[in-house]
Design an enzyme around this catalytic site. Structure first.
Site, PDB file in Angstrom:
ATOM      1  N   ASP A  53       0.825  -1.203   0.000  1.00  0.00           N
ATOM      2  CA  ASP A  53       0.000   0.000   0.000  1.00  0.00           C
ATOM      3  C   ASP A  53       0.862   1.259   0.000  1.00  0.00           C
ATOM      4  O   ASP A  53       1.928   1.284   0.617  1.00  0.00           O
ATOM      5  CB  ASP A  53      -0.905   0.001   1.244  1.00  0.00           C
ATOM      6  CG  ASP A  53      -1.962   1.090   1.193  1.00  0.00           C
ATOM      7  OD1 ASP A  53      -2.370   1.476   0.084  1.00  0.00           O
ATOM      8  OD2 ASP A  53      -2.368   1.565   2.265  1.00  0.00           O
ATOM      9  N   HIS A  69       2.853   3.637  -9.047  1.00  0.00           N
ATOM     10  CA  HIS A  69       2.682   2.205  -9.325  1.00  0.00           C
ATOM     11  C   HIS A  69       3.922   1.635 -10.010  1.00  0.00           C
ATOM     12  O   HIS A  69       4.332   0.503  -9.737  1.00  0.00           O
ATOM     13  CB  HIS A  69       1.451   1.984 -10.198  1.00  0.00           C
ATOM     14  CG  HIS A  69       0.156   2.353  -9.516  1.00  0.00           C
ATOM     15  ND1 HIS A  69      -0.149   1.941  -8.240  1.00  0.00           N
ATOM     16  CD2 HIS A  69      -0.907   3.098  -9.946  1.00  0.00           C
ATOM     17  CE1 HIS A  69      -1.346   2.407  -7.907  1.00  0.00           C
ATOM     18  NE2 HIS A  69      -1.811   3.113  -8.923  1.00  0.00           N
ATOM     19  N   LEU A  83      11.885 -19.962  -3.708  1.00  0.00           N
ATOM     20  CA  LEU A  83      10.867 -19.103  -3.098  1.00  0.00           C
ATOM     21  C   LEU A  83       9.538 -19.383  -3.765  1.00  0.00           C
ATOM     22  O   LEU A  83       9.446 -19.424  -4.998  1.00  0.00           O
ATOM     23  CB  LEU A  83      11.224 -17.630  -3.268  1.00  0.00           C
ATOM     24  CG  LEU A  83      10.164 -16.620  -2.788  1.00  0.00           C
ATOM     25  CD1 LEU A  83      10.034 -16.666  -1.266  1.00  0.00           C
ATOM     26  CD2 LEU A  83      10.503 -15.206  -3.251  1.00  0.00           C
TER      27      LEU A  83
END
Length: 244
Positions: free
Chosen positions: A21, A38, A132
């Site tokens: 966020d 963004h 991962l």
């Protein structure tokens, strides 16, 4: 064993989930278009993936785009979809070389066909990787996920293939998007907001929550390491009395 309190040997790898966020506020605070925030957020994603590998995080789940985000201005949604395409096309091979396995959860029906093709390509190419486990939530909402799981269970009961008495937490969890993933141990939200915003509502029932003031475009290794240090300082009791 209760699903929310797995034995260490069952899921030894740490699972970190992040609500990313603050992109818009990062840009606005600098007098820049929200879209640039963004774009800078993509850089933070790349740094965080590398940090997770370096810090021996086994599972990383990122909240990329929520069901509510579809209500944002059309131009902003278009920019977010463009960035998703850019990330997958530009970073897929690098992620594969790093041993990252990619998964995507959410409602793919609302995504453009070419994006769905990229998701499938990414999952297929990386499915054997073990360094991962990276899950990206796209067009995702926790209530939507639980509702859809309930529909699946209801259909099986109606079809006579499942007895109501057989429904338990483990069975229900197996109908969620995250059926083959461990529940998150740690849920981080950036930007100073202190809510989880419809993210992994079922799965995060016993996750430790860490809220950081850093806006997402500024997040990286140091911030993830600090959150992990905070997490490891806590005693996780799963409803039991401390010290037991």
């Amino acid at each position: 064993m209760h699903r929310f309190a797995p034995k260490a040997e069952d899921h030894p790898a740490l699972h970190v989930a992040i609500v990313m966020d603050g992109n818009g506020r990062w840009a606005t605070g600098r007098g820049l278009p929200r879209t640039l925030g963004h774009r800078k957020g993509i850089d933070a994603v790349q740094r965080t993936i590398d940090a997770a590998i370096a810090l021996d995080v086994g599972y990383l789940t990122l909240f990329g785009f929520s069901t509510e985000n579809w209500r944002r201005p059309i131009l902003e949604v278009g920019e977010l979809m463009k960035l998703l395409r850019f990330f997958l096309r530009g970073e897929l091979k690098a992620l594969h070389r790093k041993g990252v396995r990619l998964r995507f959860i959410g409602d793919r029906a609302r995504l453009a066909p070419d994006i769905v093709d990229l998701l499938v390509e990414s999952e297929t190419l990386t499915e054997g990787n073990t360094q991962l486990n990276l899950t990206v939530a796209l067009s995702y909402g926790g209530r939507q996920e639980i509702t859809e799981a309930a529909r699946r269970v209801a259909r099986d009961v109606a079809a006579g293939t499942l007895a109501p008495e057989a429904i338990d937490e483990a069975l229900f969890a197996g109908r969620l998007f995250t059926a083959d993933l461990p529940d998150p141990d740690l849920l981080i939200r950036t930007s100073g907001e202190q809510r989880i915003s419809n993210f992994l509502l079922w799965q995060a029932a016993y996750a430790e929550l860490v809220f950081v003031d850093t806006l997402w475009p500024d997040f990286g290794h140091a911030e993830l390491e600090a959150a992990l240090t905070e997490f490891r300082s806590r005693e996780r009791r799963y409803g039991a009395v401390g010290g037991q």
